[in-house]
Scaffold this active site. Structure first.
Site, PDB file in Angstrom:
ATOM      1  CG  ASP A 416       2.029 -42.734 -26.488  1.00 10.62           C
ATOM      2  OD1 ASP A 416       3.103 -43.117 -25.993  1.00 10.62           O
ATOM      3  OD2 ASP A 416       1.933 -42.280 -27.644  1.00 10.62           O
ATOM      4  CD  GLU A 453       7.931 -43.155 -28.921  1.00 10.80           C
ATOM      5  OE1 GLU A 453       7.423 -43.968 -29.711  1.00 10.80           O
ATOM      6  OE2 GLU A 453       7.311 -42.138 -28.500  1.00 10.80           O
ATOM      7  CG  ASP A 482       4.848 -46.424 -27.093  1.00  8.63           C
ATOM      8  OD1 ASP A 482       4.320 -45.663 -26.265  1.00  8.63           O
ATOM      9  OD2 ASP A 482       5.368 -46.005 -28.146  1.00  8.63           O
TER      10      ASP A 482
END
Length: 790
Positions: A416, A453, A482
């Site tokens: 991530d 984000e 993502d």
């Protein structure tokens, strides 16, 4: 002779005007007919060249005259170009150093330059955003040697947390000198000392259980475990109840069977969680509004007015810690107050530190055993940088947007977000190969590498807020990646309009798991698609702008797949190469899935959306509401259902008549039935038009071709407007930024999607007067959608 009596106007006889040409009427008719024909032919030529949909034949793609690609040739490029080696190369670049939001301009420029190299016109777009960076922190367990003493010297440090993750010889990322400290984004600065209470997962129901048990919370520090709901809402509820701080740790019990307690080695020697791993993350109140908390509803450009942040981010300090540093704190509660087992199954599920001597007592700790929590943050307004790339299509007002965020809480971020970054780079490189061969899409494709984000979907939210008028007119769908690959299990969440697209595309891509030879991702996947909630960059598109969105990737775990160290230093290139995706095969597969999804949306003559699935979804959502109303819901069993159940804010005072509301709710079925009838007709017409569009139409049948193009255009516009019909401009109660009446994050879950959120929250609050209002609002939206597609 004329005099004063002569009339001023008199009739004079003249001869007949001689015609210049014989058959003048016929000549005029022919002139008009010929001129009209030429105009019609010119319009047909323009429409054919500019707007004609591509066909699965070897004729030219629209807008091309010298070179062309068939759709089959395009899909071959998108399947053959993605490379595991290239994905690994992009991963190595992105994970080589820290890239916090607002501190990664070099990565933004590098990303822009790579996209430009591959033929995608790109630029860096900046927003001036309000965020925080860590300065200092401390967490210490203090004990007072003499309970009656007031002398500060009587306090002794029983345990001082390092608030660091272990440096590992095997993992170079953990050895970086400029690694990012453990902290929470948007956490409040503060220095607080007080007794502490174990609050389980910190759900709304967990805090209610403590209040019912007369556990004193005010003035205390909450000790919560990660999981179930968004971390910021754990802090929010503690703050609402008068607590002064919050500490959040990861319990290995939530990792499933692959734990040290079950005999598995910990990372880097095995698949279990490293005991020192810490989950960083934002504590913004994400379910209230994402984006820059000082500019709700408008972009954070230089000089704009700034709103106060009260109610958007915490006012009490918080810190994340590892489970190994949570042990002394939890053990200090042993024997104090009730135990977790006294509160039932929701408090004992997945407790994984019993083997370390933790008894999971609630506390509170006595006055002579306290925590000192120090959190110093530097809040500033600083630029964040989105990278926007574009491939112009031949239809200017039909646009596909594809995004992944680039920023991470740590130097790594291999899972991530940079597995997704590697995936989107491979997709863009693949489309670049097609562009070199003369391809041009029917619809415009916009690629985005978002910044910010992690703090609260900042980069994507600000961009959507800035370009909302254009997006509302043009945007067909938003595709989000993502986490691209951290495990072997394919996962997807999507608006119902896009369900069929996901099923169709996954059936075309071979799975890296070939235990059954030739099996596709669709064969290897259970087919479950979750509802849209929040927690990633699709939020502003789906919940604010009414743009059908999907988010997908390989992020799930099987019983024997290694534990993913979410938001930890151990989410590193080394972990990915050794445990997460050895060989980077799932990176390649995800690039193939994303590439084909984009191609299908951008190239199919009829937009690849399905209206019937939406109507079916709405009917299922109504049934869930009725079950809630009738208190006949099955006992929650899945992780999602359990935490949705435990995150409800239940009211005590009943407003309105439950029976009247139940009868009123039933009318939604009629409206959904009418929508489904119209949806079936629309989908059937789209299928018929798609077949016609793939048939060769001779040039002399230009009238038929013009009519077909008009019908396709008209039908696509209907599909584009369906999701917009479910926007309600005033927004949800107490959180007006969220405009969608069907989808939003749960008010007290944050991540998980809630359906009919305004209605469901009214029912939970036992406010059936407000619930009646929401039935009317939803009913009007459904009827608007029906009119849109009839």
């Amino acid at each position: 002779m004329a005099n004063e009596y002569t009339p001023l106007i008199t009739t004079v006889t003249v001869g007949e005007v001689r015609r210049r040409y014989p058959h003048q009427i016929l000549r005029r008719f022919c002139t008009i007919a010929l001129g009209s024909s030429l105009i019609a032919l010119f319009i047909t030529f323009l429409v054919s060249v500019v707007f004609a949909p591509p066909r699965s034949s070897h004729h030219s793609w629209p807008g091309h005259h010298k070179k062309h690609l068939t759709y089959e040739e395009l899909t071959t490029i998108l399947l053959d170009t993605p490379s595991p080696a290239k994905a690994a190369e992009w991963q190595q670049y992105y994970t080589a150093g820290p890239h916090l939001a607002g501190q990664n301009l070099s990565q933004a420029e590098w990303t822009r330059d790579r996209w430009e190299e591959w033929g995608i016109k790109s630029e860096v777009v900046a927003y001036d955003t309000y965020i925080n960076y860590p300065v200092d922190h401390r967490l210490a367990l203090l004990k007072k040697s003499k309970s009656s003493s007031t002398d500060e010297e009587a306090w002794k440090v029983s345990f001082e947390a390092t608030l660091k993750e272990d440096v590992l010889d095997e993992d170079p990322t953990t050895q970086l000198e400029d690694s990012i400290p453990t902290f929470h984004g948007y956490s409040a600065s503060g220095n607080v000392t007080g007794s502490f209470v174990y609050v389980n997962y910190g759900t709304y129901a967990d805090y209610e259980d403590l209040l019912k048990a007369n556990i004193s919370l005010e003035g205390k520090i909450a000790v919560a475990r990660y999981g179930g709901i968004f971390r910021g809402l754990k802090v929010k509820r503690a703050q609402d109840l008068g607590m002064i701080g919050c500490v959040i740790f990861t319990d290995p019990g939530d990792d499933g069977p692959l734990t040290e307690a079950n005999g598995y080695d910990t990372y880097p020697n095995g698949p279990a969680r490293n005991p020192s791993s810490v989950q960083r993350g934002s504590v913004q109140f994400l379910s209230v509004a994402p984006g820059d908390p000082t500019t709700p509803g408008y972009p954070s450009k230089p000089g704009v007015p700034r709103a106060p942040v009260d109610g958007a981010i915490p006012s009490i300090p918080s810190l994340p810690i590892s489970f190994v540093e949570a042990l002394p704190i939890l053990k200090a509660l042993n024997g104090l107050g009730p135990q977790a087992k006294d509160f039932g199954e929701y408090w004992t599920r997945n407790t994984g530190l019993g083997y370390k001597g933790v008894e999971y007592n609630i506390g509170p700790s006595p006055d002579n055993v306290v925590l000192n929590l120090v959190n110093e943050q530097n809040y500033t307004i600083t630029p964040q940088w989105d990278v926007i790339g574009i491939i112009n299509g031949t239809i200017p007002d039909e646009v596909i947007v594809v995004g992944n965020h680039r920023d991470a809480w740590i130097a790594g971020g291999a899972g991530d977000p940079n597995s997704g970054s590697a995936v989107i780079n491979e997709v863009i490189r693949s489309f670049g190969q097609a562009l070199e061969k003369g391809w041009k899409p029917l619809r415009t494709i916009v690629f985005a590498s978002w910044d910010g984000e992690e703090y609260g979907l900042v980069g994507s939210t600000e961009w959507v807020e800035e370009y909302l008028p254009w997006l509302s007119v043009t945007n067909v769908a938003y595709l989000n990646v993502d986490v691209g690959a951290t495990g072997p299990v394919f996962e997807a969440s999507a608006a119902p309009l896009l369900h069929k697209l996901i099923y169709d595309v996954t059936a075309l891509v071979q799975s890296p798991n070939q235990t059954v030879k030739g099996q596709t991702i669709r064969d290897d996947w259970d087919g479950y698609i979750s509802t849209m909630g929040s927690g990633s960059d699709f939020t502003a598109f789906q919940d604010y702008a009414g743009i059908p969105s999907l988010s997908f990737g390989f992020g799930g775990q099987t019983e024997d797949s290694p534990i993913y160290h979410y938001h930890s230093n151990y989410d590193s290139y080394h972990w990915m190469a050794e445990f997460g995706d050895p060989g980077f095969l799932y990176h390649k597969t995800m690039a193939q899935i994303l590439g084909l999804s984009i191609a299908k949306l951008s190239e199919a003559p009829l937009i690849a959306l399905n209206a019937t699935d939406y109507a079916d979804g709405l009917k299922g959502y109504i049934k869930k509401v009725e079950a809630k109303l009738a208190s006949i819901q099955p006992e929650p069993s899945s992780e999602v259902d359990i935490f949705e159940f435990r995150a409800r804010a239940v009211g005590t005072e009943v407003k309105g008549d439950l029976d009247i509301f139940g009868e009123y709710l039933a009318r939604l079925y009629q409206s959904v039935g009418e929508l489904k009838s119209a949806a079936i007709k629309l989908d059937a017409k789209a299928e018929k038009l798609a077949k016609k569009a793939n048939e060769h139409i001779p040039w002399w049948k230009w009238i038929s071709k013009l009519k077909l193009l008009h019908e396709i255009r008209f039908t696509n516009t209907k599909y584009k407007k369906i999701e917009r019909a479910f926007l309600y401009e005033p927004g949800l109660d107490s959180r007006p930024w969220f405009k969608h009446v069907v989808f939003a994050p749960g008010l007290w879950t944050g991540y998980a999607g809630a359906v009919f959120p305004g209605l469901v929250e009214s029912i939970d609050n036992k406010d059936f007067e407000k619930a009646l209002e929401w039935v009317d609002i939803i009913d009007n939206c459904i009827k608007t959608a029906t009119k849109t597609i009839e």
